[in-house]
Design a protein around this motif. Structure first.
Motif, PDB file in Angstrom:
ATOM      1  N   THR A  84       2.763   4.232 -14.141  1.00 38.49           N
ATOM      2  CA  THR A  84       3.970   5.059 -14.263  1.00 38.49           C
ATOM      3  C   THR A  84       5.204   4.179 -14.082  1.00 38.49           C
ATOM      4  OG1 THR A  84       3.747   5.656 -11.917  1.00 38.49           O
ATOM      5  CG2 THR A  84       2.882   7.222 -13.528  1.00 38.49           C
ATOM      6  N   PRO A  85       5.552   3.387 -15.116  1.00 37.30           N
ATOM      7  CA  PRO A  85       6.695   2.469 -15.004  1.00 37.30           C
ATOM      8  C   PRO A  85       8.019   3.186 -14.787  1.00 37.30           C
ATOM      9  CG  PRO A  85       5.878   2.603 -17.278  1.00 37.30           C
ATOM     10  CD  PRO A  85       4.881   3.292 -16.426  1.00 37.30           C
ATOM     11  N   GLU A  86       8.109   4.453 -15.190  1.00 35.05           N
ATOM     12  CA  GLU A  86       9.358   5.184 -15.005  1.00 35.05           C
ATOM     13  C   GLU A  86       9.691   5.397 -13.525  1.00 35.05           C
ATOM     14  OE1 GLU A  86       6.030   8.242 -15.655  1.00 35.05           O
ATOM     15  OE2 GLU A  86       6.653   6.300 -16.498  1.00 35.05           O
ATOM     16  N   LYS A  87       8.711   5.185 -12.649  1.00 35.78           N
ATOM     17  CA  LYS A  87       8.938   5.356 -11.208  1.00 35.78           C
ATOM     18  C   LYS A  87       9.262   4.032 -10.501  1.00 35.78           C
ATOM     19  CE  LYS A  87       7.758   9.806 -10.579  1.00 35.78           C
ATOM     20  NZ  LYS A  87       8.578  10.785  -9.859  1.00 35.78           N
ATOM     21  N   LEU A  88       9.388   2.941 -11.285  1.00 41.59           N
ATOM     22  CA  LEU A  88       9.579   1.625 -10.668  1.00 41.59           C
ATOM     23  C   LEU A  88      10.881   1.566  -9.860  1.00 41.59           C
ATOM     24  CD1 LEU A  88       8.650  -1.282 -10.261  1.00 41.59           C
ATOM     25  CD2 LEU A  88       9.844  -1.891 -12.384  1.00 41.59           C
ATOM     26  N   ASP A  89      11.988   2.071 -10.431  1.00 42.23           N
ATOM     27  CA  ASP A  89      13.260   2.026  -9.709  1.00 42.23           C
ATOM     28  C   ASP A  89      13.173   2.768  -8.385  1.00 42.23           C
ATOM     29  OD1 ASP A  89      14.350   0.561 -11.719  1.00 42.23           O
ATOM     30  OD2 ASP A  89      15.330   2.252 -12.721  1.00 42.23           O
ATOM     31  N   GLU A  90      12.521   3.929  -8.399  1.00 41.81           N
ATOM     32  CA  GLU A  90      12.356   4.709  -7.169  1.00 41.81           C
ATOM     33  C   GLU A  90      11.582   3.910  -6.121  1.00 41.81           C
ATOM     34  OE1 GLU A  90       9.941   8.694  -5.644  1.00 41.81           O
ATOM     35  OE2 GLU A  90      10.505   8.538  -7.777  1.00 41.81           O
ATOM     36  N   ALA A  91      10.533   3.206  -6.572  1.00 37.27           N
ATOM     37  CA  ALA A  91       9.715   2.416  -5.646  1.00 37.27           C
ATOM     38  C   ALA A  91      10.521   1.264  -5.062  1.00 37.27           C
ATOM     39  CB  ALA A  91       8.474   1.891  -6.366  1.00 37.27           C
ATOM     40  N   LEU A  92      11.311   0.590  -5.920  1.00 37.40           N
ATOM     41  CA  LEU A  92      12.095  -0.538  -5.425  1.00 37.40           C
ATOM     42  C   LEU A  92      13.150  -0.087  -4.420  1.00 37.40           C
ATOM     43  CD1 LEU A  92      12.503  -2.530  -8.778  1.00 37.40           C
ATOM     44  CD2 LEU A  92      11.055  -3.125  -6.832  1.00 37.40           C
ATOM     45  N   ASN A  93      13.756   1.063  -4.646  1.00 38.53           N
ATOM     46  CA  ASN A  93      14.738   1.591  -3.673  1.00 38.53           C
ATOM     47  C   ASN A  93      14.059   2.009  -2.379  1.00 38.53           C
ATOM     48  OD1 ASN A  93      16.969   1.269  -5.362  1.00 38.53           O
ATOM     49  ND2 ASN A  93      16.602   3.229  -6.404  1.00 38.53           N
ATOM     50  N   LYS A  94      12.832   2.564  -2.489  1.00 36.77           N
ATOM     51  CA  LYS A  94      12.090   3.026  -1.321  1.00 36.77           C
ATOM     52  C   LYS A  94      11.698   1.856  -0.409  1.00 36.77           C
ATOM     53  CE  LYS A  94       9.668   6.255   0.912  1.00 36.77           C
ATOM     54  NZ  LYS A  94      10.320   7.380   1.603  1.00 36.77           N
ATOM     55  N   ALA A  95      11.592   0.664  -0.998  1.00 36.36           N
ATOM     56  CA  ALA A  95      11.145  -0.503  -0.226  1.00 36.36           C
ATOM     57  C   ALA A  95      12.039  -0.763   0.976  1.00 36.36           C
ATOM     58  CB  ALA A  95      11.104  -1.727  -1.137  1.00 36.36           C
ATOM     59  N   TYR A  96      13.367  -0.568   0.806  1.00 35.93           N
ATOM     60  CA  TYR A  96      14.272  -0.807   1.932  1.00 35.93           C
ATOM     61  C   TYR A  96      13.959   0.129   3.096  1.00 35.93           C
ATOM     62  CZ  TYR A  96      17.113  -3.631  -1.267  1.00 35.93           C
ATOM     63  OH  TYR A  96      17.555  -4.603  -2.127  1.00 35.93           O
ATOM     64  N   LYS A 152       0.825  -1.222   0.000  1.00 33.62           N
ATOM     65  CA  LYS A 152       0.000   0.000   0.000  1.00 33.62           C
ATOM     66  C   LYS A 152       0.852   1.261   0.000  1.00 33.62           C
ATOM     67  CE  LYS A 152      -4.149  -1.949   2.140  1.00 33.62           C
ATOM     68  NZ  LYS A 152      -4.947  -2.059   3.380  1.00 33.62           N
ATOM     69  N   GLU A 153       2.045   1.188   0.563  1.00 34.47           N
ATOM     70  CA  GLU A 153       2.944   2.349   0.554  1.00 34.47           C
ATOM     71  C   GLU A 153       3.708   2.463  -0.759  1.00 34.47           C
ATOM     72  OE1 GLU A 153       5.098   3.570   3.998  1.00 34.47           O
ATOM     73  OE2 GLU A 153       4.233   1.939   5.208  1.00 34.47           O
ATOM     74  N   LEU A 154       3.957   1.321  -1.408  1.00 39.27           N
ATOM     75  CA  LEU A 154       4.711   1.335  -2.656  1.00 39.27           C
ATOM     76  C   LEU A 154       3.842   1.652  -3.875  1.00 39.27           C
ATOM     77  CD1 LEU A 154       6.937  -1.845  -2.121  1.00 39.27           C
ATOM     78  CD2 LEU A 154       7.697   0.538  -2.071  1.00 39.27           C
TER      79      LEU A 154
END
Length: 877
Positions: free
Chosen positions: A859-871, A836-838
């Motif tokens: 918005t696939p261009e934000k995928l890398d940002e989301a994956l880094n935010k997961a940590y 829910k946060e990602l």
């Protein structure tokens, strides 16, 4: 006397006084945008009172089916808690259209109650409007009442108005003193008290003024009478019982509820309320569905669903855990069919609709309780349940506000009633839009002025497409003008016209209007009021003037196509009734030059094989070339007795037009038709689908349109044959082979992708990070879809004993994320909460179980940002 006998005696009394007995109109008001349901006897006479409609009589009497549930008149939440509130009831009434007035209305009312029904005069009281000296004098001098028995009341109680402007007038009510035991016990208890001691029996409305926009009361040239007396109420008095629910009209329903529930009426006050609710609501549900209303989420259907679900909830409160209301509707039929014989032919359909809706609500009841429990659990430390939640329970799951309030109260919560009302007001606004009727559109007031002034357009288009006429009005931009020039778009009204105005589902004609000085192209023809036909036209040449003599020419090809589809619709309707049952009735239609659409009452989809069989029967009848016979000026009752089909959404006069085809179709219809069924040539059904709850829709083509459709299919078949380089006879075999080959290739490709992704899993494990002592992987899986992300998680899960994986992928402008948590970490790390946060970071939403959750976004261009935010998110937990 039984309720049926009381009703019959009322009608016979007034028939003996020169009144025409008029059958009850349906519960769906026709051409009245102000009403959700018919709620009074005068509704079907409204246009007569306003001078917009003429009838063959000036005195009428009726017993009118009424529903008050929704809109301004809404008794729903009071039903069951009082002796007199109902959603469905019958209104006995007598009406005078400029004939007799106060003296006779009062005389008839008093005579019927005291000499026919034999109520004791000494127990009757009357009220009059405070300024109505005339009515007061009639009661005292002519009827012999003592002055103390005639009570003057204010405008709130004894003055009636159709609206802020228009017809209005004082009222006089007849009441009965039921005795001190039914009173409130207050020393000042008297007529006008809200208790049940002084019970209003009959309201006599003296329509004598026309209130203008400035509030001035102008005397009407022909004062009229409108009266109303509830059948259930007078039955209770005459049968000597203190509650409407103890009359024979309702007690038989309560007895059946006793049998089903195993509980005794009168033993427990809470159970008694539920039994009364079920008895009342069963009547409303039966008559509403019989008159063509079906459960839905808007307009009338929404109100019906609320009534039905409220009854189901009360059945559940009685311990009934399976559908039962459908059984009670049959008992409604048994009690009421003498007065409403149409119930006999519709009851099986009514029962079927009700049973399916009951089953659906039993499912939503449990889900609603689950939602409410979850919301209550969230509210720890907050003692208010939001209005949005209360409304969702009300709107989606059918939970009345009082039920939600009771359950919330058990957990120490209150409800946000104001927030609920705000949401309700939004719903009411949407509902009003959904059931808004027809009143002539934006120009309705202008057209009504024409009618009041005696303007009538003669339709001459049955059997002809050309005529000569004189222009009587031209309207441009909503204003009457003397002429129209080239380029103007105007409404033209002539004294006679062959142009058919849109009505009864048939679209309006197109064509040409031409005079000596100008020419217009008719783009559409409308019928905003029963006697007004309007050609909507574009001036192509010169000028047309009011008073011009003109030639009117209907586009013959388009008219013939409309006639083809209209006659085909009648044949379709007849075959549907034969194949599916007599419950099938028209619920809407469209007859256009190039197609037809027919909505009909039926509870389930039609099997393709059955649809094909019906199509074959229709085309057999077309080829049989039966004559299409039209009869005009047939008395309505004679037409119905002769077997003609009438539709609930149409408003019929005393004389009707009957269209028959062969010996299988006879309908009341004002549309234009072919001379014989064979002229239709061919009918092709192109689709069958759901239109709304309890309503199916068939779309079809006839005549040239059907031929062109079939020719188009043939062309596509030829194109496919050429593309695949096989004869048409081998197309299916070739396509089957291609499908098999394609599926094998797809599986082979999937296998390659799965192997490649699996091989990459080992490399991913090298990317594991330690976050607060937990193994965490957040990584993109190139080229994967959501299904393959799940396989990757399964592979990772099998190779690590404990940990969290956040996997992402991109495909065709979309992004996907999966969060997986091994079971040993579920208590602290919930996949659904992490996702829910990602999800918002990739422009989407998501959710799932504690051990696995997924989300998708745009918005696939934000995928890398989301994956880094997961940590960071996992670290903060």
């Amino acid at each position: 006397m039984t309720g049926n006998e009381i009703r019959e005696l009322f009608l016979k009394y007034f028939e003996g006084k020169g009144h025409t007995v008029v059958k009850s109109s349906d519960l769906i008001p026709k051409d009245d945008p102000t009403l959700l349901f018919t709620n009074a006897g005068m509704v079907q006479f409204k246009d007569v009172y306003l001078g917009l409609e003429k009838r063959d009589y000036n005195r009428a009497t009726s017993s009118q089916k009424c529903v008050r549930a929704g809109g301004k008149h809404n008794d729903l939440e009071n039903v069951g808690h009082t002796a007199r509130h109902h959603t469905f009831f019958e209104m006995l009434g007598n009406f005078s259209f400029g004939d007799y007035f106060k003296k006779d209305a009062i005389k008839f009312g008093w005579e019927l109650l005291t000499e026919v029904y034999k109520l004791p005069k000494e127990e009757l009281w009357v009220t009059v409007f405070e300024d109505d000296d005339e009515a007061s004098e009639i009661w005292q001098k002519d009827m012999g009442l003592s002055p103390d028995r005639v009570v003057r009341m204010g405008e709130k109680d004894n003055f009636w108005a159709m609206g802020d402007t228009g017809p209005c007038g004082p009222c006089s009510e007849i009441l009965i003193d039921q005795g001190e035991e039914l009173g409130c016990g207050k020393p000042d208890c008297k007529v006008g008290c809200d208790c049940d001691r002084y019970l209003e029996l009959w309201n006599l409305v003296f329509m004598q003024f026309d209130r203008d926009k400035n509030g001035k009361m102008n005397p009407l040239p022909n004062p009229s009478i409108d009266t109303g007396m509830g059948l259930e109420r007078i039955s209770a008095v005459l049968q000597g019982v203190k509650s409407n629910y103890d009359t024979d009209l309702l007690r038989g329903l309560i007895t059946l509820v006793e049998e089903i529930s195993g509980k005794k009426y009168g033993a427990d006050s809470t159970s008694d309320v539920s039994m009364r609710v079920i008895a009342d609501h069963a009547r409303a549900v039966t008559f509403l569905i019989s008159d063509g209303v079906f459960p839905s989420n808007e307009g009338r259907g929404y109100v019906l669903r609320r009534i039905l679900r409220r009854a189901v909830r009360h059945a559940n409160m009685l311990g009934i855990e399976e559908p039962c209301l459908y059984k009670i509707t049959e008992q409604v039929r048994n009690i009421m069919h003498d007065a409403y014989p149409e119930l006999d032919e519709r009851i099986e359909f009514v029962k079927d609709v009700v049973e399916k809706e009951e089953e659906r609500f039993f499912e939503t009841l449990d889900r609603g309780l689950e939602l409410l429990s979850a919301e209550i659990e969230k509210r720890k430390g907050d003692n208010t349940l939001p209005g949005e939640v209360v409304f969702k329970l009300y709107d989606t799951f059918g939970f009345p506000m009082d039920l939600t309030e009771d359950i919330a109260g058990e957990h120490g919560l209150i409800i946000d009633a104001e927030g609920f009302e705000r949401e309700m007001e939004k719903q009411r606004t949407q509902s009003r839009e959904a059931w808004k009727g027809s009143d002539g559109g934006d120009l309705g007031p202008l057209y009504k002025e024409f009618v009041s002034g005696g303007l009538v357009v003669e339709f001459t288009g049955y059997g002809r497409t050309e005529d000569t006429a004189r222009i009587t009005a031209i309207i441009k931009d909503g204003v009457l003008v003397d002429n129209a020039d080239k380029g103007d778009e105007v409404d033209i009204i002539t004294d006679r016209t062959p142009f058919y105005g849109e009505s009864g589902g048939q679209l309006g004609d197109k064509g040409v209007i031409e005079g000596a000085r100008g020419k217009a192209r008719v783009l559409d023809t409308q019928k905003p009021l029963p006697t007004i036909i309007v050609e909507k036209a574009l001036i192509d040449k010169g000028t047309l003037w009011v008073g011009d003599k003109v030639q009117l020419r209907v586009d013959k090809k388009l008219r013939f196509s409309s006639e083809t589809h209209h006659s085909a619709t009648h044949i379709l309707h007849a075959v549907l009734r034969e194949a599916l049952g007599d419950h099938v009735g028209q619920a809407g239609s469209l007859v256009a030059p190039g197609r037809l659409r027919f909505d009909f009452t039926h509870h389930s989809s039609i099997d393709p094989g059955e649809l094909r069989r019906m199509e074959n029967i229709i085309n057999d009848r077309i080829r049989h070339d039966d004559k299409v016979i039209t009869e005009t000026d047939v008395p309505y009752d004679d037409a119905i007795k002769g077997g003609a089909t009438a539709f609930f959404e149409e408003k019929y006069g005393d004389s009707v037009r009957v269209v028959s085809i062969g010996n299988y179709s006879m309908e009341l219809c004002g549309g234009t038709h072919l001379h014989s069924s064979g002229e239709a040539g061919l009918l092709k059904i192109v689709s069958e689908s759901a239109s709304s709850a309890g309503v199916r829709r068939v779309e079809a083509l006839a005549g040239e349109a059907a031929w062109n459709y079939m020719r188009g299919k043939e062309d596509k078949l030829s194109e496919a044959s050429a593309l695949l380089k096989v004869p048409e006879s081998d197309l299916i075999m070739r396509l089957k082979k291609l499908v098999v080959e394609n599926e094998a290739a797809r599986k082979e490709l999937e296998s390659y992708k799965d192997k490649a992704i699996s091989q990459s899993t080992g490399d991913m494990l090298d990317m594991l990070k330690d976050v607060n002592g937990v193994k965490v992987l957040s990584q993109e899986v190139p080229g994967a879809d959501p299904g393959q992300l799940r396989k990757v998680w399964d592979d990772i899960k099998s190779k690590i004993d404990s940990g969290i994986a956040v996997l992402g992928a991109k495909d065709d402008g979309k992004a996907f994320i999966l969060v997986g948590v091994t079971k040993d970490l579920n208590k602290k790390y919930h996949s659904g909460n992490i996702i829910k946060e990602l999800a918002p970071l990739i422009g989407g939403k998501g959710g799932g179980r504690p051990d696995m959750a997924q989300a998708g976004g745009n918005t696939p261009e934000k995928l890398d940002e989301a994956l880094n935010k997961a940590y960071d998110i996992i670290s903060a937990l």
